[in-house]
Write an enzyme that holds these catalytic residues in place. Structure first.
Site, PDB file in Angstrom:
ATOM      1  N   GLU A 104       0.821  -0.944  -0.010  1.00 53.40           N
ATOM      2  CA  GLU A 104      -0.050  -0.051   0.117  1.00 53.40           C
ATOM      3  C   GLU A 104       0.794   1.124   0.181  1.00 53.40           C
ATOM      4  OE1 GLU A 104      -2.537  -0.265   3.557  1.00 53.40           O
ATOM      5  OE2 GLU A 104      -3.578  -1.975   2.632  1.00 53.40           O
TER       6      GLU A 104
ATOM      7  N   LYS B 104       2.331   4.402   1.516  1.00 52.96           N
ATOM      8  CA  LYS B 104       2.353   4.780   3.023  1.00 52.96           C
ATOM      9  C   LYS B 104       2.447   6.288   2.858  1.00 52.96           C
ATOM     10  CE  LYS B 104       5.820   4.986   6.936  1.00 52.96           C
ATOM     11  NZ  LYS B 104       5.335   6.309   7.398  1.00 52.96           N
TER      12      LYS B 104
ATOM     13  N   ARG C 292      -3.375   8.684  17.480  1.00 54.39           N
ATOM     14  CA  ARG C 292      -2.420   7.349  17.725  1.00 54.39           C
ATOM     15  C   ARG C 292      -2.348   7.436  19.404  1.00 54.39           C
ATOM     16  NH1 ARG C 292       2.502   6.809  14.101  1.00 54.39           N
ATOM     17  NH2 ARG C 292       3.654   6.099  15.507  1.00 54.39           N
TER      18      ARG C 292
ATOM     19  N   GLU D 204      -4.985   6.773   7.725  1.00 52.57           N
ATOM     20  CA  GLU D 204      -4.275   7.871   7.679  1.00 52.57           C
ATOM     21  C   GLU D 204      -4.767   9.087   7.160  1.00 52.57           C
ATOM     22  OE1 GLU D 204      -0.971   7.516   9.110  1.00 52.57           O
ATOM     23  OE2 GLU D 204       0.086   8.977   8.260  1.00 52.57           O
TER      24      GLU D 204
ATOM     25  N   PHE E 199      -7.235   1.886   5.854  1.00 57.17           N
ATOM     26  CA  PHE E 199      -6.533   0.840   5.482  1.00 57.17           C
ATOM     27  C   PHE E 199      -6.745  -0.263   6.257  1.00 57.17           C
ATOM     28  CE2 PHE E 199      -3.379   3.836   7.870  1.00 57.17           C
ATOM     29  CZ  PHE E 199      -3.261   2.814   8.967  1.00 57.17           C
TER      30      PHE E 199
ATOM     31  N   ARG F 237       4.515  -3.257  17.939  1.00 57.71           N
ATOM     32  CA  ARG F 237       5.277  -3.020  16.506  1.00 57.71           C
ATOM     33  C   ARG F 237       5.514  -4.462  15.884  1.00 57.71           C
ATOM     34  NH1 ARG F 237       7.370   1.449  14.733  1.00 57.71           N
ATOM     35  NH2 ARG F 237       7.302   2.833  16.435  1.00 57.71           N
TER      36      ARG F 237
ATOM     37  N   LYS G 239       7.449  -1.214   6.803  1.00 59.19           N
ATOM     38  CA  LYS G 239       7.754   0.189   6.083  1.00 59.19           C
ATOM     39  C   LYS G 239       8.843   0.254   5.378  1.00 59.19           C
ATOM     40  CE  LYS G 239       8.805   2.544  10.208  1.00 59.19           C
ATOM     41  NZ  LYS G 239       8.633   3.362  11.174  1.00 59.19           N
TER      42      LYS G 239
END
Ligand code: AMP
Length: 567
Positions: A249, A251, A271, A301, A342, A418, A424
């Site tokens: 996707e 970023k 967040r 996002e 997303f 994480r 990423k």
């Protein structure tokens, strides 16, 4: 419970730096903690409410000094002087209360209920006379406090408890107190991630049954910590880690926005779990109009675009929309955002987090009606082909986005972690998110302002380690970006101690910086230094617990050597 008992626990916990010792001390305490006293768990973390609740104590050092002065009869100047000498307002309060109680007969008692009751009134106060009211709530406690109680009251108020207890310390203590099974800790963590309320998890864990913990579910309307990505350097590395095929996707270079819908009500959270619904009325409208479903939690996002050219803008162009609560209508026109959805965590009464990403992604496509420049599903391809992935990556960059995300199609959604199944990739990955932990006042035309800022990363234990100083990229005037004056004002209330022109700052402010190179350096306690760091943006959307870690910086240092090897 008597506050004295809690203060003794704090003392015991801060008398050791060893994690296992802390866990064992806490465990003894938790074993006898009744459900009635469960909110003490918040106090152990220096909080007054669960994590999902954004009400914070928020008392500045200045107000704490006023309160100490009022409660002990020492002048504010006297308190400030002592603070500069000792560097810990808690200890200042302890000493001054000790002096005072030697001359008077100390007979009052305070309970943890009373402490919570007064502290919980603080964030509710607004408008005229607020300072005076806050002051009397605090002094009411301080005048009854013993020296040690005063120390921890003040430290709690200014958000600097210094007992070395984190969520994970409490999780481990709960695990050994109530479960024999080694896997319990993992299950407790999952329950914490879903509830975002440690006291509630404690209460359920007390029953000693894993099956009870599993009954804790996500709740729409209560913010949850988002899943975070790890970094890889190349698409090849990405495929190696995730397997083929995977989802790729854009970023987007914006900020994370989690969207909750329950009945007709929409709520938007960052967040950091801050409620920003009021700041983005247009997003509420897009969600009402263009997303089907009675209830859901979407992960997305928000990315800014130019109101005329429609070109996508970098994060710093829209960052002011996150905090600004006035002039919202004008900001909405000038700095429009597009929502790129997303992920989905919850849909029409059912949690989706244990479903594979592929299924969650399909569901989004079904329920989000794409309206470009308003709300869309994030751009995605599913592929096994490196060349196709490279083309998509180039397209993302051409569209002014930061890079790409690679995602494992079978992976579950793990709130707050994480994870290695969401990766990423950014080109020239020479930027870091760091915390400001110190500053120096400038001279000449910058005198009176802080003009150089010490940046720190974190290690595994959660300690802050310095890695450089930045002054470049901050502006003389605020119209061009953030100015020295604005940053100084933000940091002033976070000063821990001062020495000459240098100040130590409580790590609360996250900034994005770029640099040319990471070098080994004996000058900073991280062992590294950034060459030519440059300030890019404040990150009001990010928590200090999310800044770059020493491990990541070491990796970047090694990778940079590798790149030169090839270059
Ligand atoms: P970083 O902030 O550098 O750790 O990068 C991860 C962030 O990228 C996430 O927290 C999101 O805010 C953002 N992001 C942008 N596009 C996506 C996407 N398609 N999927 C997941 N995260 C994304």
């Amino acid at each position: 419970m008597l506050y004295k008992k809690l203060a003794q626990l704090y003392e015991e916990l801060s008398s050791t730096t060893k994690r296992l010792k802390k866990i064992s001390i806490l465990s003894k305490f938790l074993e006898y903690l009744s459900n009635r006293d469960r909110d003490i768990i918040y106090l152990l973390l220096g909080r007054i409410y669960p994590e999902y609740d954004e009400r914070k104590i928020g008392i500045s050092n200045q107000l704490a000094i006023k309160a100490i002065s009022k409660a002990t009869g020492t002048s504010e100047e006297g308190v400030t002087k002592m603070w500069k000498r000792i560097g810990d307002l808690g200890k200042v309060a302890e000493e001054l209360v000790r002096k005072k109680t030697q001359s008077t007969l100390h007979s009052h008692i305070i309970t943890t209920e009373k402490v919570l009751e007064n502290l919980r009134k603080l964030p509710e106060l607004e408008g005229k006379g607020t300072v005076g009211k806050k002051l009397s709530l605090i002094t009411e406690l301080l005048t009854s406090a013993s020296p040690i109680e005063a120390k921890y009251l003040i430290r709690t108020l200014i958000g600097d408890l210094r007992i070395g207890v984190q969520e994970s310390t409490i999780r481990e203590s709960i695990a050994i107190t109530f479960f024999k099974d080694k896997k319990a800790s993992e299950k407790i963590q999952k329950a914490i991630d879903r509830a975002n309320d440690l006291a509630r998890v404690f209460e359920v864990a007390k029953k000693g049954k894993i099956s009870e913990l599993e009954k804790i579910h996500l709740e729409v309307g209560k913010p949850i910590k988002v899943m975070l990505a790890q970094k890889v350097l190349t698409i090849k590395d990405g495929f190696k880690a995730l397997g083929k095929p995977c989802a790729i996707e854009y970023k987007y270079d914006g900020f994370r926005l989690v969207i909750h819908k329950k009945k007709k009500e929409i709520k938007l959270f960052t967040r950091r779990l801050e409620d920003v619904t009021k700041q983005f009325p247009e997003v509420v409208e897009y969600v009402q109009k263009y997303v089907k479903g009675k209830s859901f939690i979407l992960d997305s996002e928000a990315v800014g675009f130019h109101k005329k050219t429609k070109e996508y803008q970098p994060f710093q162009a829209i960052s002011q929309r996150i905090k600004r609560k006035y002039n919202v209508e004008k900001l909405k026109e000038d700095l429009p955002v597009e929502i790129n959805v997303f992920d989905i965590l919850y849909y029409n009464g059912k949690s989706q987090i244990d479903k594979p990403f592929e299924k969650r992604s399909e569901l989004i496509k079904k329920i989000v009606d794409n309206h470009p420049y308003k709300i869309v599903c994030s751009k995605q391809i599913i592929t096994s082909d490196e060349k196709e992935a490279e083309r998509f990556y180039k397209k993302a960059l051409k569209d002014n986005q930061e890079g790409i995300m690679m995602k494992n199609l079978h992976a579950i959604y793990q709130p707050g972690s994480r994870v290695g199944h969401m990766l990423k990739i950014k080109p020239e990955d020479r930027d870091l998110d760091l915390a400001i932990t110190g500053a120096e006042y400038g001279t000449g035309k910058r005198s009176g302002w802080m003009s150089s800022f010490i940046l720190s990363c974190r290690n595994k234990k959660g300690e802050f380690l310095e890695i450089g100083k930045v002054g470049t990229g901050i502006k003389e005037k605020s119209e061009q970006g953030i100015s020295f004056k604005e940053l100084t004002e933000k940091l002033k209330s976070l000063i821990i101690s001062e020495k000459g022109k240098s100040v130590k700052i409580k790590p609360k402010i996250v900034v994005s910086v770029t640099y040319q190179e990471i070098q080994r350096s004996p000058n900073y306690n991280s062992g590294f230094a950034l060459r030519f760091p440059r300030f890019i943006a404040l990150r009001p959307d990010k928590e200090v617990s999310e800044i770059s870690t020493l491990e990541e910086i070491k990796k970047d240092f090694e990778n940079q050597k590798r790149r030169w090897g090839y270059g």
